[in-house]
Design an enzyme around this catalytic site. Structure first.
Site, short mmCIF file in Angstrom:
data_model
loop_
_atom_site.label_atom_id
_atom_site.label_comp_id
_atom_site.label_asym_id
_atom_site.label_seq_id
_atom_site.Cartn_x
_atom_site.Cartn_y
_atom_site.Cartn_z
CB CYS A 88 -0.98 -0.05 1.17
SG CYS A 88 -2.36 1.12 1.02
CG HIS A 197 -3.12 -3.64 3.55
ND1 HIS A 197 -2.19 -2.97 4.31
CD2 HIS A 197 -3.75 -2.69 2.82
CE1 HIS A 197 -2.25 -1.67 4.06
NE2 HIS A 197 -3.20 -1.48 3.15
CD GLU A 199 -0.39 -5.63 5.88
OE1 GLU A 199 -0.69 -4.43 6.01
OE2 GLU A 199 -0.23 -6.17 4.78
#
Length: 226
Positions: A88, A197, A199
């Site tokens: 991002c 994302h 994660e």
């Protein structure tokens, strides 16, 4: 646990640095915190630039972070082959640093978007995607206001011709990115920028499954086999 050391940079305004570090630990590597004002990578084996709003996204998203002291060592290291993942805001920083082509601009609908997003993994030859299968469809969250990937016609043609589009949006294109591009890689495949994302998709309990975890296990496999 792997002996690999993966650095996670914290800029003023970073939001997802701890999440990225947690993903590294879940992939069974050591997460090493790197500070934006410290021009030293401390011997890490790979680096993650996390999501957030570095330096408040003043001027342009990622434009100030590109000149952070830590980037003065990261940029030449990445050009020399160090695996680097920008997520991002980190993707924006990599484009501003000219480690990746193109730019990320304001979403086409001018709104911040946050939702689980279907993607197709296009390139599994990079340091960060080898644990996926070509064409694999995954669900990974997106959350951005300036996530629209743009590039001139020649650059887009080059990316498509060389297979350097890492992932594409499926179904809804959340930000109007050209060619539905969600992520790209450099020519060598060691530097990857991704707007979604991964994660936030590493555990069943806290995310939409574990589709993001292979981004972090892939780089460990690359480091072991290097």
């Amino acid at each position: 646990m792997s002996t690999a050391r993966v650095g996670v940079i914290t800029f003023p305004g970073s939001l997802d640095d701890r999440d990225a570090a947690r993903a590294v630990r879940l992939a069974e590597a050591r997460a090493v915190p790197l500070w934006h004002a410290d021009p030293d990578l401390h011997g890490v084996d790979a680096v993650i630039l996390p999501g957030g709003f570095s330096y408040g996204d003043y001027l342009r998203a990622g434009a100030i972070a590109r000149f952070a002291p830590v980037m003065q060592e990261l940029i030449p290291a990445a050009r020399a082959g160090l695996p680097v993942l920008g997520i991002c805001n980190g993707f924006q920083v990599l484009c501003e640093s000219h480690l990746l082509p193109g730019a990320l601009i304001r979403n086409e609908n001018l709104h911040f978007g946050c939702h689980d997003q279907r993607l197709r993994v296009e390139n599994t030859e990079t340091a960060w995607t080898s644990e996926y299968s070509p064409g694999q469809e995954v669900v990974i969250p997106v959350k951005n206001g300036e996530g629209r990937y743009v590039a001139d016609a020649a650059t887009l043609s080059e990316l498509e011709r060389e297979g350097r589009v890492v992932a594409r949006y499926l179904g809804v294109n959340p930000n109007g990115s050209m060619n539905d591009i969600a992520g790209v890689t450099n020519e060598a495949g060691n530097v990857v920028g991704l707007m979604p994302h991964p994660e936030h998709a590493i555990e069943e309990l806290t995310g939409p499954g574990t589709d993001g975890l292979p981004f972090f296990t892939s780089v460990l496999k690359r480091l072991v086999n290097a």
